[in-house]
Design a protein around this motif. Structure first.
Motif, mmCIF file in Angstrom:
data_model
loop_
_atom_site.group_PDB
_atom_site.id
_atom_site.type_symbol
_atom_site.label_atom_id
_atom_site.label_comp_id
_atom_site.label_asym_id
_atom_site.label_seq_id
_atom_site.Cartn_x
_atom_site.Cartn_y
_atom_site.Cartn_z
ATOM 1 N N ARG A 39 9.949 52.188 9.438
ATOM 2 C CA ARG A 39 9.637 53.313 10.311
ATOM 3 C C ARG A 39 10.633 54.455 10.131
ATOM 4 N N HIS A 40 11.907 54.125 10.022
ATOM 5 C CA HIS A 40 12.956 55.154 10.024
ATOM 6 C C HIS A 40 13.607 55.383 8.656
ATOM 7 N N GLY A 41 13.419 54.459 7.740
ATOM 8 C CA GLY A 41 14.152 54.529 6.476
ATOM 9 C C GLY A 41 15.570 54.021 6.678
ATOM 10 N N GLY A 42 16.231 53.742 5.579
ATOM 11 C CA GLY A 42 17.611 53.259 5.617
ATOM 12 C C GLY A 42 18.292 53.653 4.321
ATOM 13 N N ILE A 102 24.497 52.956 -12.778
ATOM 14 C CA ILE A 102 24.733 53.416 -11.407
ATOM 15 C C ILE A 102 26.220 53.672 -11.232
ATOM 16 N N VAL A 103 26.554 54.808 -10.657
ATOM 17 C CA VAL A 103 27.950 55.085 -10.327
ATOM 18 C C VAL A 103 28.159 54.761 -8.850
ATOM 19 N N PRO A 104 29.323 54.214 -8.492
ATOM 20 C CA PRO A 104 29.565 53.829 -7.092
ATOM 21 C C PRO A 104 29.330 54.957 -6.086
ATOM 22 N N ALA A 105 29.587 56.206 -6.476
ATOM 23 C CA ALA A 105 29.367 57.327 -5.560
ATOM 24 C C ALA A 105 27.904 57.454 -5.147
ATOM 25 N N ASP A 106 26.980 57.015 -6.011
ATOM 26 C CA ASP A 106 25.562 57.048 -5.646
ATOM 27 C C ASP A 106 25.275 56.112 -4.479
ATOM 28 N N LEU A 107 25.943 54.966 -4.446
ATOM 29 C CA LEU A 107 25.736 54.014 -3.354
ATOM 30 C C LEU A 107 26.311 54.546 -2.051
ATOM 31 N N ASP A 108 27.398 55.316 -2.144
ATOM 32 C CA ASP A 108 28.108 55.830 -0.974
ATOM 33 C C ASP A 108 27.631 57.229 -0.583
ATOM 34 N N CYS A 109 26.425 57.584 -0.972
ATOM 35 C CA CYS A 109 25.920 58.926 -0.699
ATOM 36 C C CYS A 109 25.678 59.132 0.806
ATOM 37 N N ALA A 110 25.622 60.382 1.208
ATOM 38 C CA ALA A 110 25.298 60.744 2.598
ATOM 39 C C ALA A 110 23.773 60.721 2.746
ATOM 40 N N TRP A 111 23.214 59.522 2.707
ATOM 41 C CA TRP A 111 21.765 59.364 2.598
ATOM 42 C C TRP A 111 21.015 60.006 3.761
ATOM 43 N N GLU A 112 21.533 59.872 4.990
ATOM 44 C CA GLU A 112 20.821 60.445 6.141
ATOM 45 C C GLU A 112 20.777 61.967 6.064
ATOM 46 N N LEU A 114 20.977 63.819 3.341
ATOM 47 C CA LEU A 114 20.059 64.186 2.257
ATOM 48 C C LEU A 114 18.604 64.064 2.703
ATOM 49 N N ALA A 115 18.272 62.958 3.357
ATOM 50 C CA ALA A 115 16.893 62.747 3.828
ATOM 51 C C ALA A 115 16.508 63.799 4.863
ATOM 52 N N ASP A 116 17.426 64.127 5.772
ATOM 53 C CA ASP A 116 17.142 65.156 6.781
ATOM 54 C C ASP A 116 16.868 66.515 6.144
ATOM 55 N N ARG A 117 17.447 66.758 4.970
ATOM 56 C CA ARG A 117 17.231 68.030 4.261
ATOM 57 C C ARG A 117 16.055 67.958 3.289
ATOM 58 N N GLY A 118 15.284 66.854 3.354
ATOM 59 C CA GLY A 118 14.103 66.718 2.518
ATOM 60 C C GLY A 118 14.385 66.306 1.085
ATOM 61 N N ARG A 119 15.591 65.811 0.814
ATOM 62 C CA ARG A 119 15.942 65.375 -0.537
ATOM 63 C C ARG A 119 15.967 63.856 -0.584
ATOM 64 N N ASP A 120 15.568 63.285 -1.708
ATOM 65 C CA ASP A 120 15.642 61.829 -1.890
ATOM 66 C C ASP A 120 17.089 61.430 -2.155
ATOM 67 N N PRO A 121 17.661 60.577 -1.320
ATOM 68 C CA PRO A 121 19.006 60.075 -1.612
ATOM 69 C C PRO A 121 19.006 59.239 -2.900
ATOM 70 N N PRO A 122 20.110 59.241 -3.622
ATOM 71 C CA PRO A 122 20.191 58.406 -4.833
ATOM 72 C C PRO A 122 19.884 56.941 -4.547
ATOM 73 N N THR A 123 20.264 56.449 -3.377
ATOM 74 C CA THR A 123 20.037 55.038 -3.063
ATOM 75 C C THR A 123 18.557 54.712 -2.941
ATOM 76 N N TRP A 124 17.734 55.657 -2.532
ATOM 77 C CA TRP A 124 16.285 55.406 -2.486
ATOM 78 C C TRP A 124 15.740 55.273 -3.894
ATOM 79 N N ARG A 125 16.197 56.129 -4.800
ATOM 80 C CA ARG A 125 15.735 56.054 -6.185
ATOM 81 C C ARG A 125 16.224 54.757 -6.843
ATOM 82 N N ILE A 126 17.455 54.373 -6.536
ATOM 83 C CA ILE A 126 17.989 53.109 -7.069
ATOM 84 C C ILE A 126 17.140 51.941 -6.580
ATOM 85 N N ALA A 127 16.865 51.906 -5.277
ATOM 86 C CA ALA A 127 16.070 50.812 -4.704
ATOM 87 C C ALA A 127 14.682 50.765 -5.338
#
Length: 189
Positions: A39-42, A102-112, A114-127
């Motif tokens: 429902r909310h994404g993670g 994968i670089v560790p910084a991709d895992l530690d991204c500010a995913w929320e 990025l998502a709030d700004r309409g961008r796909d976080p790197p972790t979503w693409r990795i998953a």
């Protein structure tokens, strides 16, 4: 930034053991549901994709569940799960990360953010790339506030599932031998 694994088949292994999850008590009757995450994404799932977020130790599970409440811990129901899951990638292993680009910084991204700004976080693409390669779950570092490794100890880790059921190949079962978890939402009416 290399946010998509470069090889289609990352190394995986079978995980057998116990993991933990702290639930809002209201949802304790659905201990293996991934619908809240859908429902909310993670961090490791976009909205619409179910995921089951667990931790490899109870302290990390507590820290993960309290992220939005840093100054006043709220009641939680801690559930322990018995796991027997094939197809688990370890994204805490630097060699695995390097091998799939994968670089560790991709895992530690500010995913929320990025998502709030309409961008796909790197972790979503990795998953999504891992899921496409038939990876059922991944061990990932915890980024919960306060979930830091003490000197000489292992980093706090989570196990995120994208495919699971009560039976193999990726069995996830809540341990509730005495029937203490509520059976349905009527427990809260």
């Amino acid at each position: 930034m290399a946010a998509t694994p470069k090889q289609p088949s990352p190394p995986t292994h079978r995980f057998r053991g116990q993991v933990y999850r702290a639930h809002h008590p209201r949802w304790a009757y659905l201990p293996t549901s991934g619908e809240g995450a859908a429902r909310h994404g993670g961090r490791f799932n976009r909205p619409g994709r179910p995921a089951l977020y667990t931790a490899l130790d109870p302290t990390t599970a507590w820290m993960e569940a309290q992220q939005g409440l840093p100054f006043k811990a709220q009641p939680m129901t801690l559930v322990v799960y018995r796991i027997d899951c094939a197809g688990v990638a370890d994204l805490t292993d630097p060699d695995v990360l390097d091998g799939i680009g994968i670089v560790p910084a991709d895992l530690d991204c500010a995913w929320e953010d990025l998502a709030d700004r309409g961008r796909d976080p790197p972790t979503w693409r990795i998953a999504e790339a891992l899921i496409a390669a038939d990876v059922r779950a991944a061990i990932v570092p915890s980024f919960a506030p306060g979930a830091n490794a003490a000197p000489g100890t292992a980093i706090p880790r989570n196990l995120v599932f994208w495919q699971w059921s009560e039976t193999p190949p990726c069995a996830v079962r809540a341990i509730d031998d005495f029937g203490r978890l509520p059976r349905d939402a009527a427990s809260w009416d």
